[in-house]
Structure formats: C-alpha cells, structure tokens
Write an enzyme that holds these catalytic residues in place. Structure first.
Site: not given
Ligand code: NAP
Length: 321
Positions: A146, A149-150
């Site tokens: 992801c 997200c990261d």
C-alpha cells in the site's frame, strides 16, 4: 440470542458493496453491511481503493480523488440513507438455507448471527504476494502492499516496486513523491500497464527498471535492507540495497467463504448470470471484483453493486407479488 433477521445483508464494503448499500437503503430495505475487519495493510474495510492513491478515472472528480476519501464518502452516503454497517467479518454462510444464515465469529455455533432473505456478496479481491518466507516477517517493516499508507515513510530513500501492471506503475509513480529512487522489478521485458501509465513512468527520472528480473528474497531481519534479485536471462544473482519494497503483482478474489456453495471459475471468481448479478442460488447476488476479472475498476464495481441492489429489490418484491 435468536439471529437478527434482515431483508438484505451485504457482505463486503468496497465500491460494489457500498453502492449496493446506498441503493438498497434508498429502497427502504434497511440493509446491514458486514464491512470486514482490518487484518493487514492489504485487507481492510473499503477494499482495494483503501490501498490506492489518486483515482483519476472515477467520473465526477475532474481533479481526481484519493481512494480512501472516495470510500469514506461512499460509506457516509450509505449510512445517511439508513444502511447499518458493522466492522466484522462473516465467518460462515449457509446460502442454500431459507432464510440464508450468516455467522460472525464462531463458525461452528449452532445459530447464525444473522439471517437474511437476500444476500449481496461484494467481498472483492486481495493483493497477491510473492510467497517468500520473508514477506511474513517484513510486512509492515519496510514491506508493503500500500503506497498510500506507507509511502510517506520512505522520504529520500531508495525503494523498489515489484510488478509490471497498472498497480505497480501507479504505485511507483506515486512513491517518487517521497523516495529518491524507485526501481520497478518486472519479470518480463515489457510492461502490462496501460500506455499512458507506462509513458509517465518512463519519463520519470526517479524511476528505474530491472527487466527480466525476479525476486529470490527480501533481505533484513527486522526491517527491509535489500533484495536478492535474479536475472531470468543470464541467471545472474545480485543484491539491490533498498529500505522499502512494495508488492503490486495482482489480486485474488475473496471467495473462500463460499467454496462448495456457489459456482466459481477456475480462478475462484464467482459466476453470475450474463448481464445480471444473480447467481445459481435464489436470493444470492454477487457484484464487484469478486465476480469480475475482466474490468476490475472502481466504477464497474460500483455499477455492478447498483445492479445487485436492484436485482435483489426486484427479487424480494416478486416474492410478495
Ligand atoms: P495485473 O494487471 O494482473 O498485473 C500484475 C503484474 O504483476 C503483471 O505485470 C505480472 O507480470 C506481475 N506478476 C504477477 N505475478 C507475479 C509473480 N508471482 N512474480 C512477479 N511478478 C508477477 O494486476 P494490477 O496491476 O494489480 O491491475 C489489476 C487491474 O486493475 C488491471 O485491470 C488494471 O488495469 C487495473 N488498475 C487500474 C488502475 C488505474 O487505471 N488507475 C490502477 C491499478 C489497477 P506479467 O505481466 O508478466 O504477467
């Protein structure tokens, strides 16, 4: 406690499930949505758009929209019309029963948690992993599925993306906002991604390609420090020092729950009737990526969620006529 009965239960909360929820709520069917539970980066309520960055092709957003924002807006739209959403996973279903039984929690409990006249299945698909032992150890420690997200954690670092489809190219392009260099590792010498995505990546000075290359291992004890790569043409092995690895090699339908109860194709996608969301079982409808391996777009998933809600509503109505 006796099971709670609903006219419609929707299992899954991506664009298909939430669109089905909006339509069935507006049809006064008071749907219950079992939206799933977050269990990893790649498995969370809201489905795959929660793992996406900018969505540029969903109509109505001329400037684009972030996937998670789109999903939280769809969720709010569904609850506004009376859909109830529970953050739980269905653990077992009895789709041939009448009413249909749906278990949450203990799957061997005698009584289902919910019963329903109609069930709309919209459990979507999930990220495929490479199958390396290191993936279990390093997921969340430099290994991710992801970018949204990261990506932020990899500012000014050198990282890699595995895959050659639209997801890989989209993630790699997004990650160049943060990383100093992104190496796309692809097992062939040409990309599967659409031409427009390809040319963006080729024009991006922070993206490099490792062609005809497979990942033998991801290195690091408690965080990613590199990768062991193998050239499939020369068989030469080399190490690539990176602090982050993003896997973007495709998806599998989430259909284990329905094994033996509903017809599926060879890859596990549910089979629906042509141009319908109906399945071989009365009162069971399927929509979105769980039954679509061809288009797999947010907009097609949403559209098929709308079809499923209308099909379910008409089927319920036909039982009263
Ligand atoms: P995909 O199109 O199936 O591509 C998967 C990629 O991973 C392929 O390049 C494949 O290699 C590679 N791969 C598969 N298994 C592998 C393995 N075990 N080891 C190494 N490489 C492996 O999947 P996707 O990129 O997730 O896209 C899925 C669908 O969503 C597509 O229809 C795509 O167009 C769509 N999508 C659209 C957008 C957008 O328009 N914004 C964004 C993301 C996704 P090969 O090429 O050699 O098979």
């Amino acid at each position: 406690m006796p099971p709670a009965h609903r006219e419609v239960v929707i299992i899954g909360s991506g664009p298909a499930g939430l669109t089905a929820a909006i339509y069935s709520a507006r049809a006064d069917l008071a749907p219950l949505v079992l939206e799933g539970e977050p269990s990893s980066n790649s498995d969370q309520p809201g489905g795959q758009l929660m793992l996406t960055t900018e969505v540029e092709n969903f109509p109505g957003f001329p400037e684009g929209v972030m996937g998670p924002v789109l999903m939280s807006d769809m969720r709010a739209q569904a609850t506004r019309f009376g859909a109830e959403i529970e953050t739980v996973k269905a653990s077992r279903v009895e789709l041939s029963a009448s009413p249909i039984g749906i278990w949450v929690g203990d799957p061997v409990a005698d009584e289902p948690t919910h019963t329903a006249d109609a069930v709309i299945i919209s459990t979507g698909a999930r990220s495929v992993m490479l199958g390396l032992e290191a993936e279990e150890r390093l997921i969340g420690h430099g290994l991710s599925t992801c970018a949204t997200c990261d990506g932020f954690f990899f500012r000014d670092q050198e990282i890699a993306v595995v895959g050659g489809g639209d997801s890989a190219i989209e993630e790699a392009t997004f990650l160049t906002k943060f990383a100093s260099k992104v190496t796309i590792i692809h097992r062939r010498d040409e990309l599967r991604a659409s031409k427009i995505m390809q040319s963006r990546a080729f024009d991006n000075p922070r993206i490099e390609f490792a062609w005809n290359t497979v990942v033998d291992d991801i290195l690091g004890d408690d965080k990613v420090t590199g990768m062991r790569l193998r050239d499939t043409v020369t068989d030469k092995v080399r190490e690539l020092p990176v602090t982050g690895v993003f896997i973007a090699i495709g998806h599998r339908p989430n259909t284990d729950l329905f094994a033996g109860q509903l017809p599926m194709d060879d890859n596990g996608y549910l089979l629906t009737h042509p141009d319908r969301s109906t399945t071989d079982l009365e009162g069971v409808f399927a929509c979105g990526d769980v039954q679509d391996h061809t288009y797999r777009q947010a907009i097609t998933a949403a559209a098929s969620g709308c079809m499923a809600a209308i099909d379910a509503e008409r089927w319920l109505q036909s039982r009263h006529d």
